[in-house]
Scaffold this active site. Structure first.
Site, PDB file in Angstrom:
ATOM      1  N   TYR A  22      72.843  -0.054  19.033  1.00  0.00           N
ATOM      2  CA  TYR A  22      73.889   0.954  19.194  1.00  0.00           C
ATOM      3  C   TYR A  22      75.148   0.462  19.905  1.00  0.00           C
ATOM      4  CZ  TYR A  22      70.037   3.954  17.863  1.00  0.00           C
ATOM      5  OH  TYR A  22      68.994   4.523  17.183  1.00  0.00           O
ATOM      6  N   HIS A  97      76.766   7.728  11.719  1.00  0.00           N
ATOM      7  CA  HIS A  97      75.700   7.047  12.456  1.00  0.00           C
ATOM      8  C   HIS A  97      76.209   5.680  12.872  1.00  0.00           C
ATOM      9  CE1 HIS A  97      72.862  10.136  11.402  1.00  0.00           C
ATOM     10  NE2 HIS A  97      73.361  10.089  10.171  1.00  0.00           N
ATOM     11  N   LEU A  98      75.796   5.239  14.028  1.00  0.00           N
ATOM     12  CA  LEU A  98      76.232   3.939  14.528  1.00  0.00           C
ATOM     13  C   LEU A  98      75.529   2.798  13.813  1.00  0.00           C
ATOM     14  CD1 LEU A  98      76.210   6.026  17.234  1.00  0.00           C
ATOM     15  CD2 LEU A  98      77.395   4.022  18.042  1.00  0.00           C
TER      16      LEU A  98
END
Length: 149
Positions: A22, A97-98
């Site tokens: 992340y 979304h990362l």
């Protein structure tokens, strides 16, 4: 134009949670950059680890804001209620979304909310939010005409 940046569970831990997946920056550190890069938007940020609070926020802004950038975190793969809420509101939602969901575990490769969003962006870490805001920037009315010197 008001745009909601909506983050779901565990995204309050960005910068500390699994940095290899992340990244090493918190969303709070990144938000001023987004605001500087997109001064044409009134960016409002909300994060919750609770599904009901995310639902309430979608209902609250889903008929008045111009756009929603939504990272539902783990609820992406489990929440019929969030999918239904996105389908019920009038404001367009971009799913972000990362990490690249398609490169993750099999259970993360299915999004229940994606079918009700105008699009999905994943795999670009925090820049996924920036890409979503570029989409909304393209929706802004443009001035048409000739430049007079």
């Amino acid at each position: 134009m008001q745009i909601l940046l909506l983050n779901g569970p565990n995204l309050n831990l960005l910068g500390r949670r699994e940095p290899g997946v992340y990244g090493t920056r918190s969303f709070e550190d990144f938000l001023p950059e987004l605001k500087e890069a997109f001064p044409q938007f009134d960016l409002v940020y909300f994060q919750s680890n609770h599904e009901g609070e995310l639902l309430d926020k979608l209902h609250e802004v889903g008929f008045t804001y111009h756009g929603i950038v939504f990272n539902a975190g783990g609820y992406t793969h489990t929440s019929v209620a969030l999918a239904d809420a996105i389908a019920a509101i009038g404001t367009p939602v971009v799913e972000v979304h990362l990490s690249n969901l398609h490169a993750r575990e099999e259970f993360r490769q299915k999004s229940l909310i994606g079918k009700n969003c105008v699009g999905s962006i994943s795999g670009f870490k925090l820049d996924s939010y920036r890409l979503a805001l570029h989409y909304f920037d393209g929706l802004r009315p443009k001035r048409v005409g000739f430049k007079v010197s």
